[in-house]
Design a protein around this motif. Structure first.
Motif, short mmCIF file in Angstrom:
data_model
loop_
_atom_site.label_atom_id
_atom_site.label_comp_id
_atom_site.label_asym_id
_atom_site.label_seq_id
_atom_site.Cartn_x
_atom_site.Cartn_y
_atom_site.Cartn_z
N LEU A 67 0.80 -1.22 0.00
CA LEU A 67 0.00 0.00 0.00
C LEU A 67 0.84 1.28 0.00
O LEU A 67 0.31 2.37 -0.17
CB LEU A 67 -0.92 0.01 1.23
CG LEU A 67 -1.95 -1.13 1.29
CD1 LEU A 67 -2.69 -1.09 2.61
CD2 LEU A 67 -2.92 -1.00 0.12
N GLY A 68 2.14 1.14 0.22
CA GLY A 68 2.98 2.33 0.24
C GLY A 68 3.00 2.97 1.61
O GLY A 68 2.48 2.44 2.60
N GLN A 69 3.60 4.14 1.68
CA GLN A 69 3.76 4.81 2.96
C GLN A 69 2.45 5.46 3.42
O GLN A 69 1.58 5.76 2.62
CB GLN A 69 4.85 5.89 2.85
CG GLN A 69 6.24 5.31 2.56
CD GLN A 69 7.29 6.40 2.52
OE1 GLN A 69 6.99 7.57 2.38
NE2 GLN A 69 8.54 5.99 2.65
N GLY A 70 2.37 5.67 4.72
CA GLY A 70 1.25 6.42 5.29
C GLY A 70 0.23 5.57 6.02
O GLY A 70 -0.52 6.08 6.85
N THR A 71 0.18 4.26 5.72
CA THR A 71 -0.71 3.36 6.46
C THR A 71 0.01 2.91 7.72
O THR A 71 1.17 2.50 7.66
CB THR A 71 -1.08 2.14 5.60
OG1 THR A 71 -1.78 2.59 4.44
CG2 THR A 71 -1.98 1.19 6.37
N TRP A 72 -0.66 3.00 8.86
CA TRP A 72 0.03 2.66 10.11
C TRP A 72 -0.93 2.01 11.11
O TRP A 72 -2.15 2.07 10.95
CB TRP A 72 0.68 3.91 10.71
CG TRP A 72 -0.27 4.98 11.13
CD1 TRP A 72 -0.89 5.88 10.33
CD2 TRP A 72 -0.74 5.24 12.45
NE1 TRP A 72 -1.71 6.69 11.07
CE2 TRP A 72 -1.64 6.33 12.38
CE3 TRP A 72 -0.48 4.67 13.70
CZ2 TRP A 72 -2.28 6.85 13.49
CZ3 TRP A 72 -1.11 5.20 14.82
CH2 TRP A 72 -1.99 6.28 14.70
N ILE A 73 -0.33 1.35 12.12
CA ILE A 73 -1.07 0.55 13.08
C ILE A 73 -1.13 1.29 14.42
O ILE A 73 -0.11 1.77 14.92
CB ILE A 73 -0.39 -0.81 13.28
CG1 ILE A 73 -0.29 -1.55 11.93
CG2 ILE A 73 -1.15 -1.65 14.31
CD1 ILE A 73 0.69 -2.71 11.97
N GLU A 74 -2.33 1.35 14.98
CA GLU A 74 -2.51 1.91 16.33
C GLU A 74 -2.76 0.75 17.29
O GLU A 74 -3.71 -0.01 17.15
CB GLU A 74 -3.70 2.87 16.37
CG GLU A 74 -3.94 3.46 17.76
CD GLU A 74 -5.19 4.31 17.83
OE1 GLU A 74 -5.45 4.91 18.90
OE2 GLU A 74 -5.95 4.36 16.83
N GLU A 75 -1.89 0.63 18.30
CA GLU A 75 -2.04 -0.41 19.31
C GLU A 75 -3.03 0.06 20.38
O GLU A 75 -2.91 1.18 20.88
CB GLU A 75 -0.69 -0.73 19.95
CG GLU A 75 0.36 -1.22 18.97
CD GLU A 75 0.05 -2.59 18.42
OE1 GLU A 75 -0.92 -3.23 18.89
OE2 GLU A 75 0.78 -3.03 17.52
N LYS A 76 -3.98 -0.80 20.75
CA LYS A 76 -4.98 -0.44 21.75
C LYS A 76 -5.06 -1.44 22.90
O LYS A 76 -5.96 -1.35 23.73
CB LYS A 76 -6.36 -0.31 21.10
CG LYS A 76 -6.46 0.82 20.08
CD LYS A 76 -7.90 1.02 19.64
CE LYS A 76 -8.06 2.26 18.79
NZ LYS A 76 -9.49 2.53 18.49
N GLY A 77 -4.16 -2.40 22.94
CA GLY A 77 -4.17 -3.37 24.02
C GLY A 77 -5.25 -4.42 23.82
O GLY A 77 -4.96 -5.57 23.48
N GLN A 78 -6.51 -4.05 24.03
CA GLN A 78 -7.62 -4.96 23.84
C GLN A 78 -8.03 -5.07 22.36
O GLN A 78 -8.93 -5.85 22.02
CB GLN A 78 -8.83 -4.48 24.64
CG GLN A 78 -8.58 -4.35 26.13
CD GLN A 78 -8.82 -5.65 26.88
OE1 GLN A 78 -9.36 -6.60 26.33
NE2 GLN A 78 -8.45 -5.69 28.14
N ALA A 79 -7.39 -4.29 21.51
CA ALA A 79 -7.72 -4.24 20.08
C ALA A 79 -6.56 -3.56 19.35
O ALA A 79 -5.59 -3.12 19.98
CB ALA A 79 -9.01 -3.46 19.87
#
Length: 282
Positions: A139-151
């Protein structure tokens, strides 16, 4: 109602008008429930930079002593919402409750503590597969993951083409969620994987039952708020007056169902301030 400088907006539906009228007549029997991102805080490119609108906290503190309860229901971890909202230790908000992870976590201002269940094992398993899945989609740059612990959530807002990245991710992430017993929750340029049986409607219904409130106001802005809207509709069908508020018009699935649509978090804060003025005068 409200003040000449900040008049109280009028709902556009008869059910919403009945809900607002009931809240104004008996505020001590009302629960005011609010989403965080997009409702109390502006949507920003980096969710770590989100903060409650400057006028939101004073409005909540002015309103809280007059109603049965104020509860923030958010997909964020409860501790993060408390920190980004600045909710801890605020005079007037001693009874505030924050339900994080769609109600899986709970923070009470009275104790300053968070209670939470053990994480769903599917979250860690799906998270371990995610990097290879994203690499395969290129997908290229700019897509990122947010960690939420339960999700966890995958954001595309900073991608070169946010909508194209969102569309490309939706089916693969749905498959990932299914393989690990999770659900996929789409939002505004974000796709979240979380455990089943946890949503804002369930959280709101349980909280209203716990509080014994008669009237419910719920304000949200995104697809994750639809279950709460449905919960308010069910409560209204059972004789509880209710008012559905939508922050912004970016999500027509929500705005077309609302009783009152406001332009965004600044207007929500002003509405809450006007509501505080109105109930304090009764």
């Amino acid at each position: 109602m409200g003040s000449p400088e900040n008049p109280l907006p009028t709902p556009t539906t008869t059910t919403g008008t009945a809900g607002l009228t009931a809240l104004l007549a008996h505020p001590a029997k009302a629960v005011v429930a609010l989403d965080f991102d997009g409702t109390l805080a502006d949507i920003v490119p980096d969710p770590e930079q989100a903060r409650a609108h400057p006028r939101a906290l004073p409005a909540l503190a002015a309103l809280a002593p007059h109603v049965a309860s104020i509860v923030v229901i958010t997909g964020r971890p409860a501790e993060v919402a408390v920190r980004f909202g600045g909710f801890a230790g605020v005079p007037g908000l001693e009874r505030l409750v924050v339900l994080g992870h769609y109600g899986a976590e709970r923070w009470d201002a009275a104790t300053g503590t968070v209670t939470a269940p053990d994480p769903h094992p599917g979250v860690a398993a799906a998270r371990a597969e995610l990097p290879a899945l994203l690499d395969g989609l290129a997908l290229g740059q700019g897509t990122w993951i947010e960690e939420k612990g339960q999700a966890f959530a995958v954001h595309t807002r900073r991608a070169t083409d946010p909508q194209a990245a969102f569309d490309a991710l939706r089916t693969p992430l749905a498959g990932l969620a299914t393989r690990h017993g999770l659900v996929l929750e789409p939002g505004r340029m974000v796709l979240e994987l979380r455990p089943p049986g946890v949503d804002k409607g369930v959280a709101l219904t349980r909280y209203v039952d716990e509080s014994g409130a008669e009237t419910i106001l719920y304000a949200g802005d995104d697809l994750g708020d639809l279950p709460a809207y449905t919960a308010v509709d069910a409560l209204r069908a059972n004789g509880h007056p209710g008012l559905l508020v939508c922050s912004g018009t970016e999500v027509p699935e929500l705005s077309t169902r609302s009783d009152l649509t406001l332009p965004g978090p600044a207007a929500v804060a002003d509405f809450l301030a006007a509501l505080a003025e109105a109930v304090s005068a009764t």
